[in-house]
Design a protein around this motif. Structure first.
Motif, PDB file in Angstrom:
ATOM      1  N   LYS A  54       0.822  -1.212   0.000  1.00 52.60           N
ATOM      2  CA  LYS A  54       0.000   0.000   0.000  1.00 52.60           C
ATOM      3  C   LYS A  54       0.859   1.267   0.000  1.00 52.60           C
ATOM      4  O   LYS A  54       2.008   1.255   0.430  1.00 52.60           O
ATOM      5  N   ALA A  55       0.236   2.344  -0.466  1.00 53.63           N
ATOM      6  CA  ALA A  55       0.929   3.631  -0.523  1.00 53.63           C
ATOM      7  C   ALA A  55       1.136   4.197   0.879  1.00 53.63           C
ATOM      8  O   ALA A  55       0.364   3.908   1.780  1.00 53.63           O
ATOM      9  N   VAL A  56       2.202   4.978   1.051  1.00 46.74           N
ATOM     10  CA  VAL A  56       2.435   5.672   2.325  1.00 46.74           C
ATOM     11  C   VAL A  56       1.988   7.125   2.159  1.00 46.74           C
ATOM     12  O   VAL A  56       1.965   7.657   1.054  1.00 46.74           O
ATOM     13  N   GLU A  57       1.616   7.733   3.285  1.00 42.05           N
ATOM     14  CA  GLU A  57       1.205   9.136   3.266  1.00 42.05           C
ATOM     15  C   GLU A  57       2.430  10.024   3.459  1.00 42.05           C
ATOM     16  O   GLU A  57       3.319   9.680   4.234  1.00 42.05           O
TER      17      GLU A  57
ATOM     18  N   LEU B  43       6.769  10.462  -3.765  1.00 39.05           N
ATOM     19  CA  LEU B  43       7.169   9.834  -2.495  1.00 39.05           C
ATOM     20  C   LEU B  43       6.995   8.318  -2.568  1.00 39.05           C
ATOM     21  O   LEU B  43       7.891   7.559  -2.193  1.00 39.05           O
ATOM     22  N   ASN B  44       5.857   7.881  -3.076  1.00 38.92           N
ATOM     23  CA  ASN B  44       5.597   6.445  -3.149  1.00 38.92           C
ATOM     24  C   ASN B  44       6.440   5.747  -4.202  1.00 38.92           C
ATOM     25  O   ASN B  44       6.836   4.599  -4.025  1.00 38.92           O
ATOM     26  N   ARG B  48       8.804   2.847  -2.976  1.00 38.27           N
ATOM     27  CA  ARG B  48       8.740   1.490  -3.540  1.00 38.27           C
ATOM     28  C   ARG B  48      10.063   1.097  -4.200  1.00 38.27           C
ATOM     29  O   ARG B  48      10.417  -0.070  -4.238  1.00 38.27           O
ATOM     30  N   ARG B  53      11.372   4.566   3.969  1.00 37.87           N
ATOM     31  CA  ARG B  53      10.423   5.670   4.047  1.00 37.87           C
ATOM     32  C   ARG B  53      11.123   7.026   4.196  1.00 37.87           C
ATOM     33  O   ARG B  53      10.831   7.984   3.478  1.00 37.87           O
TER      34      ARG B  53
END
Lengths: 168, 202
Positions: A54-57, B43-44, B48, B53
């Motif tokens: 899933k995508a992160v915020e 960002l994603n 990925r 992060r």
């Protein structure tokens, strides 16, 4: 096409990235070949599985953080320019602003000069006759001190030879 | 020269390109519009690709800084988003080159940063075994993506998560459409082979 060739094209088949003829051929092959069908299903399923990640915020302060580093990296002249820009957001006002500054500067100087005029007039009217004569004869102004002190008649001779005084 | 002019006007229909031309004139609001639209996506993409992060967040800030700084020299020579992703892709590749050997992968516990960890704890349902399997499955998927060669990995992320067309991937990677077809075909087979061995695909 044999199974080996078909299998190579299955990923593109699943993405609809084949010519109409190739697409048709693979579709027909899959109907009758269980092995290739399994291959196609496995590729499709594993591709679907990637959706589990899933995508992160973003960090909620990402925007503020960005502008902070933009401002921190700005050279000093850009900072001044930016401040001017926030006061005068439209560039076309900048020449007008420059003009206004020049007008204000010139009129300030002129006003100061003008206001000093009565004082200059007053100084002139307070002068006595001798001093007036001296002012009129501006050549003598450099010897004002001498003229002011002297007894007019007795030192007349000195005045006559005034230029000679410089040699004393 | 004339050709370049024509080429530039060809992209003026792209609202993002229009926005970027406003940024060029010094409009910060226009840049915020672009950031709101693309920051989460970049960002994603980075997350990925890199699997970290914090690294992804820093890299995304850098990408937008590069875009903002280049605004003054900006000329529309491609769709805005392919240009943006090209910058992001290059930054990701540089990051990997710089950190070679010390990359932290997505599946390591350190990756579950506090935010995600808290969320997972609060979401905890009555089936710890199922939850464990779910986590394990995610870790396997992440490993499968991470193990792909870099260009395949980028193509997969753009296709699977960013819904790029083959042509857009080609523009972003600066390769031919044929090369993209080959990259994605191999990547899909690689992913299937990795995941088929560990996860029941039926």
């Amino acid at each position: 096409m044999d199974c080996h060739e078909i299998k190579k094209l299955i990923p593109l088949y699943l993405d609809h990235e084949l010519s109409a003829a190739d697409y048709q051929q693979i579709e027909e092959h899959l109907l009758k070949c269980a092995d290739c069908r399994t291959e196609a299903r496995a590729i499709e399923k594993s591709w679907d599985l990637l959706g589990e990640i899933k995508a992160v915020e973003p960090d909620p302060n990402y925007m503020a953080r960005f502008w902070q580093s933009v401002d921190a990296q700005m050279p000093w002249y850009a900072k001044i320019y930016k401040n001017v820009q926030t006061v005068f957001p439209q560039r076309r006002w900048v020449p007008a602003l420059a003009g206004a500054v020049i007008v204000v500067l010139i009129s300030t100087i002129a006003t100061v000069q003008y206001l000093q005029k009565p004082h200059a007039v007053a100084v002139l009217t307070e002068l006595d006759e001798a001093e007036m004569e001296m002012v009129a004869n501006i050549d003598l102004a450099e010897h004002y001190e001498v003229i002011h002190e002297l007894d007019f008649f007795s030192d007349f001779e000195i005045i006559e030879n005034l230029s000679g005084l410089e040699t004393l | 020269m004339r050709f370049r002019k024509q080429k530039e006007t060809a992209y003026l229909a792209d609202p993002d390109v229009k926005c970027m031309l406003e940024v060029k004139k010094g409009d910060r609001d226009a840049f915020e519009i672009l950031m709101r639209k693309y920051y989460p996506r970049i960002l994603n993409f980075a997350y990925r690709f890199l699997g970290n992060r914090q690294l992804a967040e820093d890299l995304t800030q850098d990408v937008f800084m590069k875009v903002y700084k280049s605004a003054r020299r900006y000329r529309p020579r491609s769709k805005f988003h392919t240009w943006l992703y090209t910058i992001a892709k290059n930054s990701c590749l540089n990051e990997v080159r710089r950190n070679r050997g010390q990359m932290v992968s997505l599946d390591e516990p350190i990756m579950s940063d506090e935010h995600v960890l808290k969320k997972e704890i609060s979401d905890r349902h009555a089936d710890p075994a199922g939850e464990f399997l779910q986590k394990e499955k995610k870790a396997l998927i992440r490993t499968a993506i991470n193990d792909l060669p870099k260009n395949q990995r980028i193509a997969v992320i753009l296709r699977r998560y960013e819904s790029f067309s083959y042509a857009e991937i080609a523009a972003t990677l600066n390769v031919t459409d044929k090369a993209v077809k080959s990259l994605l075909s191999r990547a899909k087979v690689n992913l299937k082979n990795k995941l088929a061995g560990t996860i029941d695909l039926d």
